[in-house]
Scaffold this motif. Sequence first.
Motif, PDB file in Angstrom:
ATOM      1  N   TYR B  33       0.726  -1.334  -0.107  1.00 48.88           N
ATOM      2  CA  TYR B  33       0.108   0.105  -0.140  1.00 48.88           C
ATOM      3  C   TYR B  33       0.803   1.230  -0.044  1.00 48.88           C
ATOM      4  O   TYR B  33       1.936   1.188   0.494  1.00 48.88           O
ATOM      5  N   TYR B  35       0.237   5.279   1.344  1.00 44.52           N
ATOM      6  CA  TYR B  35      -0.617   6.245   2.036  1.00 44.52           C
ATOM      7  C   TYR B  35       0.163   7.688   2.029  1.00 44.52           C
ATOM      8  O   TYR B  35       1.276   7.521   2.148  1.00 44.52           O
ATOM      9  N   GLN B  37      -0.055  11.113   4.544  1.00 47.85           N
ATOM     10  CA  GLN B  37      -0.511  11.595   5.859  1.00 47.85           C
ATOM     11  C   GLN B  37      -0.286  13.068   5.965  1.00 47.85           C
ATOM     12  O   GLN B  37       0.648  13.438   5.646  1.00 47.85           O
ATOM     13  N   GLY B  42      -5.347  12.428   8.723  1.00 44.72           N
ATOM     14  CA  GLY B  42      -4.909  11.028   9.024  1.00 44.72           C
ATOM     15  C   GLY B  42      -4.560  10.632   7.582  1.00 44.72           C
ATOM     16  O   GLY B  42      -3.754  11.133   6.838  1.00 44.72           O
ATOM     17  N   LEU B  43      -4.486   9.166   7.574  1.00 43.41           N
ATOM     18  CA  LEU B  43      -3.901   8.230   6.588  1.00 43.41           C
ATOM     19  C   LEU B  43      -4.706   8.101   5.373  1.00 43.41           C
ATOM     20  O   LEU B  43      -5.824   7.409   5.808  1.00 43.41           O
ATOM     21  N   TYR B  48      -3.053   0.478  -4.119  1.00 42.28           N
ATOM     22  CA  TYR B  48      -2.675  -0.650  -3.234  1.00 42.28           C
ATOM     23  C   TYR B  48      -2.419  -1.724  -4.164  1.00 42.28           C
ATOM     24  O   TYR B  48      -2.677  -1.534  -5.570  1.00 42.28           O
ATOM     25  N   PHE B  90       3.875   6.919   3.281  1.00 37.21           N
ATOM     26  CA  PHE B  90       4.064   5.807   4.123  1.00 37.21           C
ATOM     27  C   PHE B  90       3.757   4.587   3.086  1.00 37.21           C
ATOM     28  O   PHE B  90       2.685   4.620   2.339  1.00 37.21           O
ATOM     29  N   GLU B 100      -2.605  -7.617   9.228  1.00 34.92           N
ATOM     30  CA  GLU B 100      -1.832  -6.886  10.043  1.00 34.92           C
ATOM     31  C   GLU B 100      -0.856  -6.009   8.923  1.00 34.92           C
ATOM     32  O   GLU B 100      -0.099  -6.805   8.272  1.00 34.92           O
ATOM     33  N   ALA B 101      -0.632  -4.780   8.889  1.00 36.50           N
ATOM     34  CA  ALA B 101       0.248  -3.856   8.222  1.00 36.50           C
ATOM     35  C   ALA B 101       1.218  -3.473   8.951  1.00 36.50           C
ATOM     36  O   ALA B 101       1.196  -3.085   9.958  1.00 36.50           O
ATOM     37  N   PHE B 103       4.405  -0.786   8.231  1.00 33.76           N
ATOM     38  CA  PHE B 103       4.846   0.283   7.661  1.00 33.76           C
ATOM     39  C   PHE B 103       6.240   0.768   7.574  1.00 33.76           C
ATOM     40  O   PHE B 103       6.701   0.535   8.524  1.00 33.76           O
ATOM     41  N   GLY B 104       6.522   1.358   6.577  1.00 30.90           N
ATOM     42  CA  GLY B 104       7.915   1.940   6.432  1.00 30.90           C
ATOM     43  C   GLY B 104       8.112   3.138   7.215  1.00 30.90           C
ATOM     44  O   GLY B 104       7.066   3.568   7.905  1.00 30.90           O
ATOM     45  N   GLN B 105       9.284   3.882   7.187  1.00 30.86           N
ATOM     46  CA  GLN B 105       9.469   4.886   8.111  1.00 30.86           C
ATOM     47  C   GLN B 105       9.058   6.160   7.601  1.00 30.86           C
ATOM     48  O   GLN B 105       9.020   7.054   8.146  1.00 30.86           O
TER      49      GLN B 105
END
Lengths: 112, 112
Positions: B33, B35, B37, B42-43, B48, B90, B100-101, B103-105
Amino acid sequence: GQQVMQIPQYQHVQEGEDFTTYCNSSTTLSNIQWYKQRPGGHPVFLIQLVKSGEVKKQKRLTFQFGEAKKNSSLHITATQTTDVGTYFCAGVYSNSGYALNFGKGTSLLVTP
Amino acid sequence: IAGITQAPTSQILAAGRRMTLRCTQDMRHNAMYWYRQDLGLGLRLIHYSNTAGTTGKGEVPDGYSVSRANTDDFPLTLASAVPSQTSVYFCASSRLLNTEAFFGQGTRLTVV
């Protein structure tokens, strides 16, 4: 479109006080996930709720999924400064082409 | 250490320029995915991918494109950047589309 509404947007508590954030959907969710994002960080998965009326606990955190699977809550007992961050719920709809419809998040500030 | 890596960490980009944000995961996750922010919003899901070779549009796909040539990589391209694309991006992955996802930094992008 399908949306997950989250309240409150901000919450400021004294250390030791309790905290609750709520998520609501107008349509039934397949499941709901909760994430925590520390300031300057990335979202980190906390938990997933799938069953109607489900309650799960992680130490001082209690997660609930409503009987109708349209709402959920996260309750933190006796907050600590380490609880600071933004808490997001993310709903999954069974008829959606993609998952994780994020709420706008609740930013928690805990002062000692 | 297994995980998800984004590059660059931050970037300042002139409006009108083309930019590709890179995302690589080594967890052999099927779903990935992107996203963005933004404060107060929000996100929001941009695009995707359910599995290698397939992609889908999220909530805010305009101005962005993605590809999924293999399991590990999911680059996001801004064909002609505009200031409204200033955001934190992200990338995330999950074993399946609604699990459960991770996330990268994040990539902080500023378009000027």
